[in-house]
Design a protein around this motif. Structure first.
Motif, PDB file in Angstrom:
ATOM      1  N   ALA A 116      26.262  14.154  73.768  1.00 19.93           N
ATOM      2  CA  ALA A 116      25.229  13.607  74.645  1.00 19.93           C
ATOM      3  C   ALA A 116      24.321  12.647  73.885  1.00 19.93           C
ATOM      4  CB  ALA A 116      24.404  14.739  75.264  1.00 19.93           C
ATOM      5  N   ALA A 117      23.938  13.013  72.670  1.00 21.69           N
ATOM      6  CA  ALA A 117      23.067  12.139  71.881  1.00 21.69           C
ATOM      7  C   ALA A 117      23.771  10.825  71.536  1.00 21.69           C
ATOM      8  CB  ALA A 117      22.633  12.857  70.602  1.00 21.69           C
ATOM      9  N   ILE A 118      25.038  10.906  71.181  1.00 19.48           N
ATOM     10  CA  ILE A 118      25.798   9.689  70.864  1.00 19.48           C
ATOM     11  C   ILE A 118      25.939   8.818  72.112  1.00 19.48           C
ATOM     12  CG2 ILE A 118      28.091   8.833  70.223  1.00 19.48           C
ATOM     13  CD1 ILE A 118      28.266  11.230  68.286  1.00 19.48           C
ATOM     14  N   CYS A 119      26.225   9.436  73.246  1.00 22.29           N
ATOM     15  CA  CYS A 119      26.365   8.666  74.495  1.00 22.29           C
ATOM     16  C   CYS A 119      25.044   8.046  74.933  1.00 22.29           C
ATOM     17  CB  CYS A 119      26.936   9.555  75.595  1.00 22.29           C
ATOM     18  SG  CYS A 119      28.669   9.936  75.405  1.00 22.29           S
ATOM     19  N   PHE A 120      23.934   8.796  74.808  1.00 23.51           N
ATOM     20  CA  PHE A 120      22.628   8.232  75.146  1.00 23.51           C
ATOM     21  C   PHE A 120      22.296   7.042  74.244  1.00 23.51           C
ATOM     22  CE2 PHE A 120      21.223  12.332  77.234  1.00 23.51           C
ATOM     23  CZ  PHE A 120      20.998  11.761  78.471  1.00 23.51           C
ATOM     24  N   THR A 121      22.559   7.192  72.953  1.00 19.31           N
ATOM     25  CA  THR A 121      22.267   6.114  72.006  1.00 19.31           C
ATOM     26  C   THR A 121      23.116   4.888  72.306  1.00 19.31           C
ATOM     27  OG1 THR A 121      21.711   7.759  70.332  1.00 19.31           O
ATOM     28  CG2 THR A 121      22.141   5.525  69.564  1.00 19.31           C
ATOM     29  N   PHE A 125      28.433   5.125  79.760  1.00 17.93           N
ATOM     30  CA  PHE A 125      27.989   5.992  78.670  1.00 17.93           C
ATOM     31  C   PHE A 125      26.768   6.823  79.087  1.00 17.93           C
ATOM     32  CE2 PHE A 125      30.537   3.340  75.777  1.00 17.93           C
ATOM     33  CZ  PHE A 125      31.145   4.352  75.051  1.00 17.93           C
ATOM     34  N   GLY A 126      25.900   6.259  79.920  1.00 19.46           N
ATOM     35  CA  GLY A 126      24.765   7.024  80.420  1.00 19.46           C
ATOM     36  C   GLY A 126      25.204   8.187  81.290  1.00 19.46           C
ATOM     37  N   ILE A 127      26.195   7.940  82.140  1.00 17.65           N
ATOM     38  CA  ILE A 127      26.723   9.010  82.999  1.00 17.65           C
ATOM     39  C   ILE A 127      27.369  10.097  82.159  1.00 17.65           C
ATOM     40  CG2 ILE A 127      28.508   9.541  84.708  1.00 17.65           C
ATOM     41  CD1 ILE A 127      27.908   6.769  85.923  1.00 17.65           C
ATOM     42  N   LEU A 128      28.173   9.692  81.175  1.00 22.76           N
ATOM     43  CA  LEU A 128      28.805  10.677  80.285  1.00 22.76           C
ATOM     44  C   LEU A 128      27.752  11.485  79.534  1.00 22.76           C
ATOM     45  CD1 LEU A 128      31.767   8.596  78.802  1.00 22.76           C
ATOM     46  CD2 LEU A 128      31.895  10.475  80.441  1.00 22.76           C
ATOM     47  N   ALA A 129      26.672  10.835  79.128  1.00 18.03           N
ATOM     48  CA  ALA A 129      25.611  11.536  78.404  1.00 18.03           C
ATOM     49  C   ALA A 129      24.959  12.590  79.292  1.00 18.03           C
ATOM     50  CB  ALA A 129      24.578  10.531  77.912  1.00 18.03           C
ATOM     51  N   TRP A 130      24.639  12.221  80.541  1.00 15.89           N
ATOM     52  CA  TRP A 130      23.991  13.188  81.422  1.00 15.89           C
ATOM     53  C   TRP A 130      24.916  14.344  81.778  1.00 15.89           C
ATOM     54  CZ3 TRP A 130      19.144  13.908  81.627  1.00 15.89           C
ATOM     55  CH2 TRP A 130      18.268  12.853  81.446  1.00 15.89           C
ATOM     56  N   PHE A 131      26.212  14.040  81.993  1.00 15.93           N
ATOM     57  CA  PHE A 131      27.140  15.128  82.308  1.00 15.93           C
ATOM     58  C   PHE A 131      27.360  16.048  81.115  1.00 15.93           C
ATOM     59  CE2 PHE A 131      28.692  12.789  86.125  1.00 15.93           C
ATOM     60  CZ  PHE A 131      28.494  13.827  87.011  1.00 15.93           C
ATOM     61  N   SER A 132      27.393  15.496  79.910  1.00 21.09           N
ATOM     62  CA  SER A 132      27.569  16.360  78.744  1.00 21.09           C
ATOM     63  C   SER A 132      26.288  17.123  78.416  1.00 21.09           C
ATOM     64  CB  SER A 132      28.039  15.548  77.534  1.00 21.09           C
ATOM     65  OG  SER A 132      27.104  14.559  77.202  1.00 21.09           O
ATOM     66  N   MET A 133      25.148  16.642  78.879  1.00 20.04           N
ATOM     67  CA  MET A 133      23.888  17.344  78.653  1.00 20.04           C
ATOM     68  C   MET A 133      23.649  18.449  79.669  1.00 20.04           C
ATOM     69  SD  MET A 133      21.610  17.103  76.442  1.00 20.04           S
ATOM     70  CE  MET A 133      20.076  17.891  76.132  1.00 20.04           C
ATOM     71  N   MET A 134      24.399  18.421  80.770  1.00 21.43           N
ATOM     72  CA  MET A 134      24.206  19.405  81.832  1.00 21.43           C
ATOM     73  C   MET A 134      24.503  20.827  81.339  1.00 21.43           C
ATOM     74  SD  MET A 134      25.918  19.499  85.653  1.00 21.43           S
ATOM     75  CE  MET A 134      26.848  18.098  85.233  1.00 21.43           C
ATOM     76  N   GLY A 135      25.563  21.018  80.596  1.00 23.75           N
ATOM     77  CA  GLY A 135      25.931  22.352  80.105  1.00 23.75           C
ATOM     78  C   GLY A 135      24.866  22.984  79.233  1.00 23.75           C
ATOM     79  N   PRO A 136      24.405  22.291  78.187  1.00 23.69           N
ATOM     80  CA  PRO A 136      23.354  22.892  77.358  1.00 23.69           C
ATOM     81  C   PRO A 136      22.053  23.171  78.112  1.00 23.69           C
ATOM     82  CG  PRO A 136      24.399  21.105  76.174  1.00 23.69           C
ATOM     83  CD  PRO A 136      24.949  21.076  77.560  1.00 23.69           C
ATOM     84  N   LEU A 137      21.708  22.351  79.102  1.00 23.64           N
ATOM     85  CA  LEU A 137      20.496  22.617  79.876  1.00 23.64           C
ATOM     86  C   LEU A 137      20.631  23.892  80.704  1.00 23.64           C
ATOM     87  CD1 LEU A 137      19.392  19.094  81.096  1.00 23.64           C
ATOM     88  CD2 LEU A 137      18.172  20.627  79.571  1.00 23.64           C
ATOM     89  N   VAL A 138      21.786  24.083  81.328  1.00 23.76           N
ATOM     90  CA  VAL A 138      22.005  25.305  82.117  1.00 23.76           C
ATOM     91  C   VAL A 138      22.052  26.517  81.190  1.00 23.76           C
ATOM     92  CG1 VAL A 138      23.665  26.493  83.602  1.00 23.76           C
ATOM     93  CG2 VAL A 138      23.125  24.088  84.001  1.00 23.76           C
ATOM     94  N   GLN A 139      22.686  26.368  80.031  1.00 29.46           N
ATOM     95  CA  GLN A 139      22.736  27.473  79.068  1.00 29.46           C
ATOM     96  C   GLN A 139      21.350  27.849  78.568  1.00 29.46           C
ATOM     97  OE1 GLN A 139      25.383  26.095  76.021  1.00 29.46           O
ATOM     98  NE2 GLN A 139      27.219  26.849  77.064  1.00 29.46           N
ATOM     99  N   SER A 140      20.528  26.842  78.283  1.00 30.45           N
ATOM    100  CA  SER A 140      19.181  27.150  77.798  1.00 30.45           C
ATOM    101  C   SER A 140      18.337  27.788  78.900  1.00 30.45           C
ATOM    102  CB  SER A 140      18.515  25.898  77.240  1.00 30.45           C
ATOM    103  OG  SER A 140      18.337  24.944  78.254  1.00 30.45           O
ATOM    104  N   ALA A 141      18.531  27.384  80.144  1.00 30.44           N
ATOM    105  CA  ALA A 141      17.812  28.027  81.241  1.00 30.44           C
ATOM    106  C   ALA A 141      18.218  29.496  81.349  1.00 30.44           C
ATOM    107  CB  ALA A 141      18.089  27.302  82.559  1.00 30.44           C
ATOM    108  N   TRP A 142      19.486  29.781  81.158  1.00 31.28           N
ATOM    109  CA  TRP A 142      19.966  31.167  81.230  1.00 31.28           C
ATOM    110  C   TRP A 142      19.406  31.996  80.078  1.00 31.28           C
ATOM    111  CZ3 TRP A 142      22.003  34.304  84.601  1.00 31.28           C
ATOM    112  CH2 TRP A 142      22.609  35.471  84.183  1.00 31.28           C
ATOM    113  N   VAL A 143      19.393  31.420  78.885  1.00 30.87           N
ATOM    114  CA  VAL A 143      18.885  32.148  77.718  1.00 30.87           C
ATOM    115  C   VAL A 143      17.375  32.368  77.846  1.00 30.87           C
ATOM    116  CG1 VAL A 143      18.480  31.949  75.233  1.00 30.87           C
ATOM    117  CG2 VAL A 143      20.717  31.417  76.160  1.00 30.87           C
TER     118      VAL A 143
END
Length: 117
Positions: free
Chosen positions: A9-14, A77-95
């Motif tokens: 996600a960071a690479i795609c955002f950059t 690349f922006g779309i790929l970044a947001w989609f790859s960031m979706m998993g960690p955000l949901v995981q952090s919400a669960w934790v």
């Protein structure tokens, strides 16, 4: 250890932001190479644009058509970044909700915002 999804996600955002900057630089260059008195058609000329000169309008569309692939790559690349960031955000919400047992409402909203946009 670094999470691979966050690194992607960071690479795609950059990459997306760099491509947006490059696209903006090309647009700035194409709009500011000519003079506003209509003597040069190489850049944006308000007087020529106001007269609706067909050759000038065609030239401006050609410039935009040539710069479109850079913009589309930036958006991709922006779309790929947001989609790859979706998993960690949901995981952090669960934790953070301790498995759905603590302050469930805000964490569900965080997960919904991550998934729905």
């Amino acid at each position: 250890m670094w999470d691979l999804k966050c690194i992607v996600a960071a690479i795609c955002f950059t990459t997306s932001n760099i491509l947006f900057i490059v696209h903006g630089a090309f647009l700035y260059k194409s709009h500011h190479t000519g003079q506003d008195d209509g003597s040069s058609n190489s850049g944006f000329s308000f007087n020529t644009w106001k007269q609706l000169d067909p050759s000038y309008i065609e030239e401006r569309w050609e410039v935009q058509r040539n710069e479109r692939p850079i913009l589309m790559c930036a958006v991709l690349f922006g779309i790929l970044a947001w989609f790859s960031m979706m998993g960690p955000l949901v995981q952090s919400a669960w934790v953070l909700s301790r498995g759905g047992r603590r302050l469930v409402g805000p964490h569900v909203m965080l997960a919904m915002l991550a998934v729905c946009g």
